[in-house]
Design an enzyme around this catalytic site. Sequence first.
Site, PDB file in Angstrom:
ATOM      1  N   HIS A 141     -30.072  20.336 -23.471  1.00  0.00           N
ATOM      2  CA  HIS A 141     -29.466  19.093 -23.972  1.00  0.00           C
ATOM      3  C   HIS A 141     -30.441  18.153 -24.689  1.00  0.00           C
ATOM      4  O   HIS A 141     -30.449  16.946 -24.448  1.00  0.00           O
ATOM      5  CB  HIS A 141     -28.777  18.354 -22.835  1.00  0.00           C
ATOM      6  CG  HIS A 141     -27.610  19.102 -22.239  1.00  0.00           C
ATOM      7  ND1 HIS A 141     -26.864  19.999 -22.957  1.00  0.00           N
ATOM      8  CD2 HIS A 141     -27.068  19.073 -20.989  1.00  0.00           C
ATOM      9  CE1 HIS A 141     -25.905  20.492 -22.173  1.00  0.00           C
ATOM     10  NE2 HIS A 141     -26.009  19.961 -20.985  1.00  0.00           N
ATOM     11  N   HIS A 215     -20.776  14.968 -23.326  1.00  0.00           N
ATOM     12  CA  HIS A 215     -20.889  15.557 -21.992  1.00  0.00           C
ATOM     13  C   HIS A 215     -20.113  14.760 -20.941  1.00  0.00           C
ATOM     14  O   HIS A 215     -20.634  14.479 -19.851  1.00  0.00           O
ATOM     15  CB  HIS A 215     -22.359  15.673 -21.608  1.00  0.00           C
ATOM     16  CG  HIS A 215     -22.652  16.748 -20.622  1.00  0.00           C
ATOM     17  ND1 HIS A 215     -22.135  16.757 -19.341  1.00  0.00           N
ATOM     18  CD2 HIS A 215     -23.398  17.879 -20.729  1.00  0.00           C
ATOM     19  CE1 HIS A 215     -22.570  17.825 -18.707  1.00  0.00           C
ATOM     20  NE2 HIS A 215     -23.330  18.531 -19.519  1.00  0.00           N
ATOM     21  N   GLU A 352     -17.608  21.081 -23.001  1.00  0.00           N
ATOM     22  CA  GLU A 352     -18.423  20.687 -24.148  1.00  0.00           C
ATOM     23  C   GLU A 352     -18.127  21.593 -25.337  1.00  0.00           C
ATOM     24  O   GLU A 352     -18.382  22.793 -25.276  1.00  0.00           O
ATOM     25  CB  GLU A 352     -19.910  20.796 -23.776  1.00  0.00           C
ATOM     26  CG  GLU A 352     -20.280  20.027 -22.533  1.00  0.00           C
ATOM     27  CD  GLU A 352     -21.363  20.742 -21.720  1.00  0.00           C
ATOM     28  OE1 GLU A 352     -22.405  21.106 -22.290  1.00  0.00           O
ATOM     29  OE2 GLU A 352     -21.158  20.956 -20.518  1.00  0.00           O
TER      30      GLU A 352
HETATM   31  C1  BGC Z   1     -24.884  22.758 -18.232  1.00  0.00           C
HETATM   32  C2  BGC Z   1     -25.172  22.806 -16.759  1.00  0.00           C
HETATM   33  C3  BGC Z   1     -25.933  21.577 -16.397  1.00  0.00           C
HETATM   34  C4  BGC Z   1     -25.093  20.377 -16.767  1.00  0.00           C
HETATM   35  C5  BGC Z   1     -25.762  19.087 -16.463  1.00  0.00           C
HETATM   36  C6  BGC Z   1     -24.068  21.545 -18.507  1.00  0.00           C
HETATM   37  O1  BGC Z   1     -23.807  21.464 -19.846  1.00  0.00           O
HETATM   38  O2  BGC Z   1     -24.242  23.900 -18.676  1.00  0.00           O
HETATM   39  O3  BGC Z   1     -25.901  23.940 -16.434  1.00  0.00           O
HETATM   40  O4  BGC Z   1     -26.239  21.551 -15.052  1.00  0.00           O
HETATM   41  O5  BGC Z   1     -24.819  20.421 -18.137  1.00  0.00           O
HETATM   42  O6  BGC Z   1     -27.021  19.051 -16.943  1.00  0.00           O
END
Ligand code: BGC
Length: 387
Positions: A141, A215, A352
């Site tokens: 991310h 998110h 997402e």
């Molecule tokens: C990921 C997870 C992660 C979460 C929070 C999601 O997009 O796929 O693995 O724990 O985000 O970070």
Amino acid sequence: MKSKLNLGLLLVAFVCVLACGPKKENNETETADTTAVSNEPKEFGEADGKKVSLYTLKNSHGVEAHITNYGGIITSLMVPDKTGKLEDVVLGYDNLADYQKDSPYFGALIGRYGNRIAKGKFTLDGEEYTLAVNNGVNTLHGGKKGFDKVVWDAEKITTDEGEGLKLNYVSPDMEEGYPGELKVEVTYVLTDDNSLKIDYTATTDKKTIVNLTNHSYFNLTGGVKGDILGHEVMINADKFVPIDSTLIPEGQLESVDGTPFDFREPTAIGARIGEDNQQLTYGGGYDHCWVLNADGEGMTKAASVYEPKSGRLMEIFTTEPGLQFYSGNFLDGSLTGKGGVAYKYRWGIALETEHYPDSPNQPDFPSVELNPGETYHTSTTYKFSTK
Ligand code: BGC
């Protein structure tokens, strides 16, 4: 002298009318003022020496989205249940400090790269770039300080479709290790058919990669009353992206046929999440990207989520080729959110819309490269109704 006296008397009389007038009129005045003020951005604190505000988008059905320019975070989303009761359907915090302290990306805009990049490395035109590793051995991310942790310029807008918020951020060349100065614009619009539309655009001055998403963690019970295992999910995908134990794609796309990843018919999240399946073990539950059955250009229906008790239905439409469905497997009750609710194991889901994970290192996946002169443009809509 006389005229000064008259002016003084007039002023006293005016103040008296305001202060001593009939109670009802006073109340009316107060209500009107409050309404006017609540449409203004509210102060939400400060980050990086910049003022952070909280904006409210409203539609004619009373639906409200509250969004801050810190990380472009949707802090709350009030939508009706089948009786018309408006309740919050996203996880988040009451104040900025909590978002800054520890947030698993609650409601935030994600960039420059939503999802994982293996070992924080990728190559463009023969040049290798190294990103900060912030998730085991991988980058997740955007890195250590992604778009979820920066202060965006914000402007409240009125569009033909409803109230909106335009957010802008200029990410400097090599920020978090990504090449090129990236100019990003994200627009949220709340429409009168109870849809929250998100539009993402970006341009660069050097070849780079980009994969933006939001998110939000949804819980359609309203006010986050329990886990999400009874939510019924439909994902419009014949294939998903298998991952290794570090949640990095293995390269191939696999059919969902006969697997717990087949959500082509609406199915409760809890129905198969406990099955003995290696992919489920790797993800700790659902934490995978689905390959959407897109029919070419334009918006495709990606998924829907239905919560039977409240009757709330959320439909997702997108121009993106993938959907990461994460079933809140890393929530463990240690984070206390809005109204003092502790967010426990699987109390929220993230959906997402994005390109597949680790695309920069996967030549067969749709490209995430952006060149100077091109404009990155993607759209996603979250539409709420009841049944
Ligand atoms: C990921 C997870 C992660 C979460 C929070 C999601 O997009 O796929 O693995 O724990 O985000 O970070």
